[in-house]
Design an enzyme around this catalytic site. Structure first.
Site, short mmCIF file in Angstrom:
data_model
loop_
_atom_site.label_atom_id
_atom_site.label_comp_id
_atom_site.label_asym_id
_atom_site.label_seq_id
_atom_site.Cartn_x
_atom_site.Cartn_y
_atom_site.Cartn_z
CD GLU A 1 -5.48 6.77 -1.53
OE1 GLU A 1 -5.71 5.56 -1.74
OE2 GLU A 1 -4.42 7.19 -1.04
CG HIS B 1 -11.03 2.98 2.01
ND1 HIS B 1 -11.74 3.08 3.17
CD2 HIS B 1 -9.74 2.97 2.39
CE1 HIS B 1 -10.92 3.14 4.20
NE2 HIS B 1 -9.70 3.08 3.76
N GLY C 1 -1.43 8.95 -8.86
CA GLY C 1 -2.15 7.70 -9.07
C GLY C 1 -2.02 6.81 -7.87
CG HIS D 1 -1.95 1.03 1.23
ND1 HIS D 1 -3.20 0.82 0.73
CD2 HIS D 1 -1.92 2.32 1.63
CE1 HIS D 1 -3.91 1.93 0.85
NE2 HIS D 1 -3.15 2.86 1.38
#
Lengths: 262, 988
Positions: B313, B315, B777, B243
């Protein structure tokens, strides 16, 4: 020139466009004032002639829309004094000043007991839409020509967006009779021809008598669910690419206010 | 002393939310309760008198016009069975928090830390609902057992007050682990058991680091030894997580193409994404690109005074477990990215793109997977609350459906911001930290929520996925913090800012300390939600609404007093140093002492192999022409990927901040689908921003190279269709992939990696051809679900989000037909490219040719379309994508309330002859537009040499009539077509 105050902070969201609307309408002096500036005593309502309570989600609307702000105005003391914010507000509205509450600001004015009568007794409420959901959509509004409301003087019909989940106006029978008889019901949801209707989605929330905005007995204090500050440029209109839009309806409301203060 | 306060709606009013719930129960669970009442329960655990509680209930919690309050009441009379749902201990309870603070205002005094208000909902049911059925209602609709408890009461039962207090009784300790004594197997099982998500090479790198005598000597001076502390180990795991470090995108890859030819790629990111942007930057010779790839978000120039910031983003994993909390955290999280870029940008718009499985899915669900309808509901509501409450308009988005998103939904959340180019005379996009600056954490407090979020998202979803990885955001705390930070920024009180997202303080301070050359964090100073957190937990917790700022000591008093005024918690938790070390202390004792260089650069490079050994070879398809084409069009219009998303769009405030120019819904009835959003961010200027996106995972089943090119082209096309200028655009790339690393449970990892390589190659080729740089990105690489024998992998998905500058928003356009009697044109070449199309998906046929993108023609065409729109010649313009020409022309007609007569023969076409291709092919680079008849000559000259043609005219009747070779293929009433388009998701 009369000074205008746009309240901000703790979840108020529409302070920038509200200031912008006032400036476009001709206001020369507009302060965005954080609620804490008032509680700290740095800014005082008595220095202003017009207050805007803008839209937003005060304290997340966690205990019901604007409830926590009402509690703050009624119980928090202005620093180093025994005065509460609501005392200052009470003095402010008693004078020849103007106040407008938009969406969350209308919810505040209603629950704080400023509207329909500025005596700090809650007589009405705005609760969950009948649809059970938040909605952003444009609505037609019929203006009550008999109303004393300063903000809608000379206007007949308006087209503005609503953006709320708790906009259903509700009150008990006596209050309703009172505000209807006194022409305090300023705005009602209507169809394209400006005929009042209870039909969804024209009336987007199931409001009693399709009430969208009310004023006090003097017409100086005004609250409405739709957002006039969201229609101050022709390009804000949802159909500006296909219709001629001359003067934006939202701007007219602010111009009326500024003209009154001149 | 504790009290239970129940707020009930008066019988004559009713809670409208109850009506919606009743419908859901009937629709989805096929149960029929006669009546439901919902009351709000506040359990107040504080030493208050009976009188005080009475007043609190009456004045703060109850709306006297529509509600009544009850203190320690029995169950509401007149109902048969009851369900109560509340939060488990430690789960963020926003309403409870607000209630406590309101009580404090009311009493004029602060309550103690441990005094709390807990909220729950009590559902009372009338009718023949059994206990078993109620349990189903709880588990299928109202309660997520990962974060909530539920209780069922029967009529007449006594209600016990329940307080979901966190009680952590463990002693605070720092564990020390001797890696030297561990073999590979033990190292791996340590990584697995602690959810570190580190592989064997990485574990060994840490082991080796602790073998160094010099290091051990230095550690001894700090009171440490050759054993690594849990604080250090967790911190490394966060910093090195997929991540945070994008290991796959930075790996060295041996790529074997379809012919077995080998190519060695050193970092996909550098070779393709960054390289393209750098080349475009050099070519532009202006200051369009301000800050790319170095900060939390990309920064481009807007005008002489302002810059724009944009970031998207994902999630995904948290949204799979708790759709509401996961999505809410997604949107408020990306808000912080933009708030934490440069010196901080003001947030002006949100975007959101979701990928779900069919919400009407009827088959049996694999274990631990929530029904797609629930995911849909939760995610939509989470983003609604996050965006609306923060006062940020959600201006653009879409929903993509594919049943492989059952395993993991994709939740893309994006945010744009604006900031002055200079703040107090300094460039706003540059952060600077000096030795001695104080580390200040502001916003929310730290709890156990969100521990291991970063490492968790770097893993597939499995049995042991931790519930603590889920957080619930609190938009109002963040809103207050943002209001405070804007003022602090303009007063020049801090000189760097970043958000606490994945990896918590470990990542935020870890990254910032590179600017000064070190840091010293006093973990015991960090404010906690509750006692009992171990130092490592404080360091890596991902509790929400927190930003870290670097404050020169001279400014600290001013900053802290400003924070108090804005009701924002701000705490000094250490200082930045130039020691070269990431140094953490707890009560004065060193608990972590890692060289910054090792922490950030000690990660061994990953080496991977990619094989494109199974490419798609076009399968010929046989098209029957006996179809009822009108019916096909109707079915396409009501298919999930094409149908109206109005019910979702309206739940998002897309007009707050008053900048709206082109809204998501447009046309005669305000319900047509806009191609892009346009806003004007400044009050005194008509300069604007266009925001669009492209996403088409359906093509990944054929070739990810084309998929990537098509996604970019779609984003550009959408922006051009409203009047965007291809010379002023930038984009973001968000890759969501299925695990591309080969392993026992993932045998085709090498192929998936090859798919990733090919998508990147296309990204490079086409961003360069279009001259549209990627400015930021993100990647999310483990979107798989593995449970026992069941494995579900998402289709490789790449989202391009696009932002463009519009010189004058008054010169933009929408898709709806404006006037009858205007010419209708198609621009762009149509080919017999049906692979992956909605048409073939409808017929459940796999095969055909995949669309390709001709960038040379497109660039020229897009520039000319832009010119025609801004000169006011085009009166309506719509891009052609899902569902092809047929769907696009129908949308333009019913959005404008006008009919059209079309002759398909006039469409510029190449390929096997069949009108179904002309109607439903999804070839790239195409638009339909209208113009007045008198402009025909001009348009014909202006577009000379490009594939384009008039194909018909708008009419003032209500029919869409499409002919081919003098035969009417389709004649349908536009309002009936619209009904098909609108009905699918209307009630969801």
């Amino acid at each position: 020139m009369a000074k205008c105050l746009v309240l901000a902070g703790f979840g108020i969201n529409c302070e920038l466009e509200s200031r912008n609307a006032l400036i476009l309408a001709g206001a020369k002096s507009v302060d965005i004032v954080h609620i804490s500036e008032l509680t700290e005593g740095n800014k005082r309502l008595k220095d202003y002639k017009l207050i805007v309570f803008p839209g937003g989600f005060l304290d997340g609307d966690d205990l019901g829309s604007a409830k926590v702000q009402v509690n703050r105005f009624k119980y928090a003391k202005i620093k180093d004094t025994q005065k509460r914010l609501v005392d200052d507000l009470f003095e402010f509205v008693a004078k020849d000043n103007l106040a407008i509450g938009i969406c969350n600001g209308f919810q505040f004015m209603t629950k704080a007991g400023i509207l329909p009568k500025p005596d700090l007794v809650q007589r009405a409420t705005l609760t969950f839409n009948d649809s059970g959901k938040f909605e952003d959509r444009w609505v037609y509004l019929k203006v009550n020509k008999k109303s004393k409301c300063v903000f809608t003087k000379g206007l007949e019909g308006l087209y503005l967006p609503v953006r709320h989940g708790e906009g259903k106006f509700f009150c008990e029978h006596d209050t309703l009779t009172n505000i209807m008889d006194n022409y305090q019901v300023v705005l009602q949801y209507a169809d394209e021809s400006y005929n009042v209707t209870a039909e969804y989605p024209y009336n987007p929330n199931g409001s009693l008598r399709s009430i969208a905005g009310i004023c006090d007995n003097s017409g100086r204090l005004f609250g409405l669910m739709p957002h006039p500050e969201a229609f101050i440029y022709p390009v804000n209109h949802p159909r500006w690419t296909r219709e001629d839009v001359t003067e934006p309806d939202g701007l007219k409301i602010f111009k009326n206010a500024i003209n009154y203060l001149r | 002393m504790s009290y239970r306060v129940e707020i009930r709606y008066k019988e004559e009013v009713k809670n409208p939310l109850a009506k919606g719930l009743r419908r859901k129960i009937t629709d989805f669970l096929h149960l029929t309760p006669v009546d439901i009442q919902i009351s709000d329960v506040f359990t107040i655990d504080a030493p208050l008198s009976k009188n005080e509680i009475e007043n609190i209930a009456k004045i703060i919690l109850c709306d006297p016009i529509i509600q009544d309050y009850f203190i320690n009441p029995n169950l509401p009379p007149g109902y048969n069975i009851y369900l109560e749902v509340g939060f488990l201990p430690g789960v963020t309870d926003n309403v409870g928090k607000t209630a406590k603070s309101a009580i404090e205002t009311f009493l004029g005094k602060k309550l103690k830390e441990q005094d709390k208000v807990y909220t729950s909902k009590l559902y009372s049911f009338k009718g023949s609902i059994t206990e078993k059925e109620l349990k189903t209602i709880a588990l299928e609709l109202l309660c997520n057992p990962l974060i909530e408890y539920y209780r069922i009461y029967k009529k007449g039962q006594k209600v016990q007050i329940y307080i979901p207090k966190v009680t952590l009784k463990n002693d605070i300790l720092v564990e020390k682990i001797d890696l030297n004594s561990m073999n590979d197997e033990e190292l791996l099982s340590l990584s697995k058991n602690r959810l570190l998500a580190l592989n064997i090479d990485e574990m060994k790198a840490i082991k080796n680091f602790l073998n160094n005598k010099k290091i051990i000597q230095l550690r001894k001076k700090q009171g440490l030894d050759h054993r690594i502390t849990d604080v250090e180990l967790e911190s490394i795991a966060q910093t090195w997580s997929e991540h945070c470090k994008h290991k796959i995108f930075n790996a060295t890859i041996d790529y074997y193409d379809e012919n077995g030819r080998k190519e060695t790629i050193k970092s996909l990111f550098k070779t393709y994404i960054k390289a393209s942007t750098e080349k475009i930057g050099k070519k532009r010779k202006d200051n369009f690109l301000v800050s790319v790839f170095v900060d939390n978000a990309g920064v481009i120039s807007f005008d002489e005074k302002y810059n724009l910031v944009f970031k998207v983003e994902t999630h995904n994993s948290p949204s799979a477990l708790d759709p509401y909390g996961g999505a809410l955290t997604g949107i408020v999280g990306v808000n912080r990215d933009v708030l934490g870029t440069g010196l901080g940008a003001r947030l002006i718009f949100n975007t959101d793109i979701f990928c779900f499985a069919d919400p009407f899915y009827k088959e049996k669900l694999p274990p631990r997977i929530l029904h797609p309808r629930r995911i849909y509901d939760g995610v939509v509501t989470g983003v609604e609350h996050g965006g609306n409450k923060s006062g940020i308009p959600t201006i653009n988005g879409s929903i993509v459906f594919d049943n492989r998103f059952l395993g993991k939904p994709l939740v893309y959340c994006g945010t744009g911001g604006i900031m002055p180019k200079e703040i107090n005379g300094n460039p706003s996009h540059i952060k600077k930290i000096n030795n001695g600056d104080l580390i200040v954490m502001c916003g929310g407090r730290i709890g156990k929520d969100g521990i291991h979020g970063a490492t968790f998202s770097s893993e597939e979803l499995h049995e042991g996925s931790p519930a603590t990885a889920v957080q619930i955001g609190d938009p109002i705390t963040q809103k207050k913090m943002a209001d405070f930070l804007y003022i602090a920024r303009d007063m020049g009180l801090y000189n760097a800012i970043t958000d606490n997202g994945a990896g918590g303080l470990s990542s935020s301070v870890g990254e910032m300390s590179q600017m000064s050359g070190g840091c010293e964090i006093e973990l015991d100073k960090a404010p906690l939600k509750y006692e009992g957190l171990n130092p490592w937990e404080i360091l890596v917790s991902e509790s929400q609404e927190r930003m870290t700022i670097s404050v020169p000591p001279d400014n600290i008093e001013k900053l802290l007093s400003l924070a108090r005024k804005y009701d924002v918690e701000a705490t000094v938790i250490g200082r930045f140093t130039n020691s070269g070390y990431f140094h953490c202390l707890y009560n004065g004792k060193t608990v972590a002492f890692l060289p910054l260089d090792f922490l950030h650069n000690g990660l061994p490079e990953m080496k991977l192999t990619a094989r494109y050994n199974n490419p798609y070879k076009p399968i010929p398809i046989l098209l029957k022409t006996k179809h009822n084409t009108g019916l096909i069009l109707k079915k396409l219009l009501s298919s999930l990927n094409i149908c109206s998303k109005e019910s979702v769009v309206r739940k998002y405030d897309h007009e707050v901040q008053g900048m709206s120019v082109i809204k998501p819904l447009t046309g005669l009835f305000n319900d047509g689908p806009s191609d892009s959003a346009v806003i004007k961010p400044l009050p005194d200027s008509y300069k604007g921003i266009v925001v669009s996106h492209g996403i088409c995972p359906k093509f990944s089943d054929y070739d990810t190279y084309n998929m990537s090119a098509l996604a970019l082209d779609e984003a550009v096309r959408n922006a051009v269709a409203v009047g965007g200028n291809i010379n002023n655009m930038a984009c973001l790339d968000n890759f969501c992939w299925c695990d591309p690393i080969k392993s026992e449970k993932n045998p085709d990892g090498e192929f998936k990696l090859a798919q990733l390589v090919r998508a990147n190659k296309a990204l490079y080729d086409y961003t360069l051809d279009y001259g549209i740089p990627c400015i930021s990105g993100k990647d999310s690489m483990k979107n798989d679900y593995i449970m026992g024998d069941i494995k579900i992998s998402i289709p490789p998905t790449l989202l391009f989000s696009l932002i463009g500058i519009i010189d004058d928003v008054r010169k933009t356009q929408t898709l709806d037909f404006k006037n009858p009697g205007e010419n209708i044109y198609i621009a762009g070449l149509t080919k017999d490219e049906l692979a992956g199309s909605e048409f073939l998906n409808l017929l459940k046929i796999r095969g055909g040719k995949i669309p390709t993108v001709n960038s040379t023609v497109n660039v020229e065409l897009y520039k000319k379309i832009y010119k025609l729109i801004s000169d006011g010649i085009i009166s309506a313009c719509h891009d052609i994508s899902d569902g092809g020409f047929g769907v696009a022309i129908a949308e333009m007609a019913f959005s404008g309330g006008l009919g059209a007569k079309i002759d398909l023969e006039n469409i510029p076409y190449e390929g096997e002859e069949n009108y179904l291709y002309r109607l439903f092919s999804e070839s790239a680079g195409r638009f339909i537009f209208t113009a007045k008849r008198e402009s025909h000559k001009f348009i014909t000259n202006f577009l000379k040499g490009l594939p384009f043609s008039p194909v018909g005219a708008t009419t003032d009747n209500d029919f869409l009539e499409i002919r081919y070779k003098n035969k009417v293929i389709i004649k349908e009433n536009i309002y009936i077509l619209k009904e098909f388009w609108q009905k699918t998701l209307r009630e969801l």
